[in-house]
Design a protein around this motif. Structure first.
Motif, PDB file in Angstrom:
ATOM      1  N   CYS A 101       0.846  -1.195   0.000  1.00 51.10           N
ATOM      2  CA  CYS A 101       0.000   0.000   0.000  1.00 51.10           C
ATOM      3  C   CYS A 101       0.878   1.240   0.000  1.00 51.10           C
ATOM      4  O   CYS A 101       1.925   1.265   0.638  1.00 51.10           O
ATOM      5  CB  CYS A 101      -0.890   0.026   1.244  1.00 51.10           C
ATOM      6  SG  CYS A 101      -2.024  -1.354   1.361  1.00 51.10           S
ATOM      7  N   SER A 102       0.429   2.250  -0.717  1.00 51.54           N
ATOM      8  CA  SER A 102       1.104   3.549  -0.626  1.00 51.54           C
ATOM      9  C   SER A 102       0.425   4.318   0.488  1.00 51.54           C
ATOM     10  O   SER A 102      -0.771   4.584   0.450  1.00 51.54           O
ATOM     11  CB  SER A 102       0.994   4.307  -1.949  1.00 51.54           C
ATOM     12  OG  SER A 102      -0.333   4.699  -2.174  1.00 51.54           O
ATOM     13  N   GLY A 103       1.176   4.639   1.505  1.00 47.47           N
ATOM     14  CA  GLY A 103       0.570   5.285   2.668  1.00 47.47           C
ATOM     15  C   GLY A 103      -0.115   4.248   3.537  1.00 47.47           C
ATOM     16  O   GLY A 103       0.225   3.070   3.529  1.00 47.47           O
ATOM     17  N   SER A 110      -5.381   6.334  -1.092  1.00 42.93           N
ATOM     18  CA  SER A 110      -4.168   5.513  -1.148  1.00 42.93           C
ATOM     19  C   SER A 110      -4.280   4.508  -2.300  1.00 42.93           C
ATOM     20  O   SER A 110      -5.359   4.228  -2.800  1.00 42.93           O
ATOM     21  CB  SER A 110      -3.940   4.779   0.177  1.00 42.93           C
ATOM     22  OG  SER A 110      -4.950   3.819   0.383  1.00 42.93           O
ATOM     23  N   ARG A 143      -6.726   2.345  -6.830  1.00 38.06           N
ATOM     24  CA  ARG A 143      -6.831   3.462  -5.898  1.00 38.06           C
ATOM     25  C   ARG A 143      -8.065   3.240  -5.010  1.00 38.06           C
ATOM     26  O   ARG A 143      -9.144   2.910  -5.498  1.00 38.06           O
ATOM     27  CB  ARG A 143      -6.957   4.791  -6.639  1.00 38.06           C
ATOM     28  CG  ARG A 143      -6.987   6.000  -5.723  1.00 38.06           C
ATOM     29  CD  ARG A 143      -6.970   7.294  -6.484  1.00 38.06           C
ATOM     30  NE  ARG A 143      -5.804   7.430  -7.361  1.00 38.06           N
ATOM     31  CZ  ARG A 143      -4.626   7.879  -6.964  1.00 38.06           C
ATOM     32  NH1 ARG A 143      -4.438   8.201  -5.706  1.00 38.06           N
ATOM     33  NH2 ARG A 143      -3.637   7.999  -7.815  1.00 38.06           N
TER      34      ARG A 143
END
Length: 148
Positions: A101-103, A110, A143
């Motif tokens: 995961c981004s963040g 995210s 997303r």
């Protein structure tokens, strides 16, 4: 002179009669030697293509399932189950799924990235021993909805 040519003609006919039917034997032998590896190559290419489609589908479905889940623990479990189900639909098992995961996972906006890799089994050989000549992988990103 005519006598020598008749002798030569008779000798050629005798030699031709002695080899009658050998062309079909040579053809069958050569065709077997050439066609079996070619057929196996086509089957291996088909397995590779099937594995490629399977990992793309599994990564895409797992990313979508992860992005719509309620909590991260459930999301990982659901994504793994979706990837396994997609692989099973294509007749494969034993894939590796990595989720990043981004963040913070599942926070609005995210991005979740799912990577699925598979060691494609060789046709007929992998039934008896664990053999793989190809490894395919696919990555899909999804997303998380900003407005939940």
């Amino acid at each position: 002179m005519a006598r020598a040519s008749r002798k030569l003609l008779r000798r050629c006919r005798t030699a031709a009669a002695a080899e009658r039917g050998s062309a079909i034997v040579e053809f069958i032998f050569a065709a077997t030697i050439l066609l079996i590896p070619m057929i196996y190559l086509v089957l291996a290419a088909a397995a590779l293509e099937g594995g490629s489609y399977a990992v793309v589908s599994a990564a895409d479905q797992a990313a979508k399932v992860f992005a719509v889940s309620e909590n991260p623990a459930q999301a990982r479990s659901n994504a793994q189950a979706a990837a396994d189900r997609a692989m099973a639909n294509f007749g494969f098992s034993g894939s590796n799924t990595a989720i990043a995961c981004s963040g913070e996972c599942l926070s609005p906006g995210s991005v979740v990235t799912v990577t699925v890799s598979l060691d494609v089994p060789l046709p007929f050989v992998s039934d008896y021993i664990s053999a793989s000549a190809f490894t395919v992988d696919a990555t899909a990103a999804q997303r998380v909805d900003r407005f939940g």
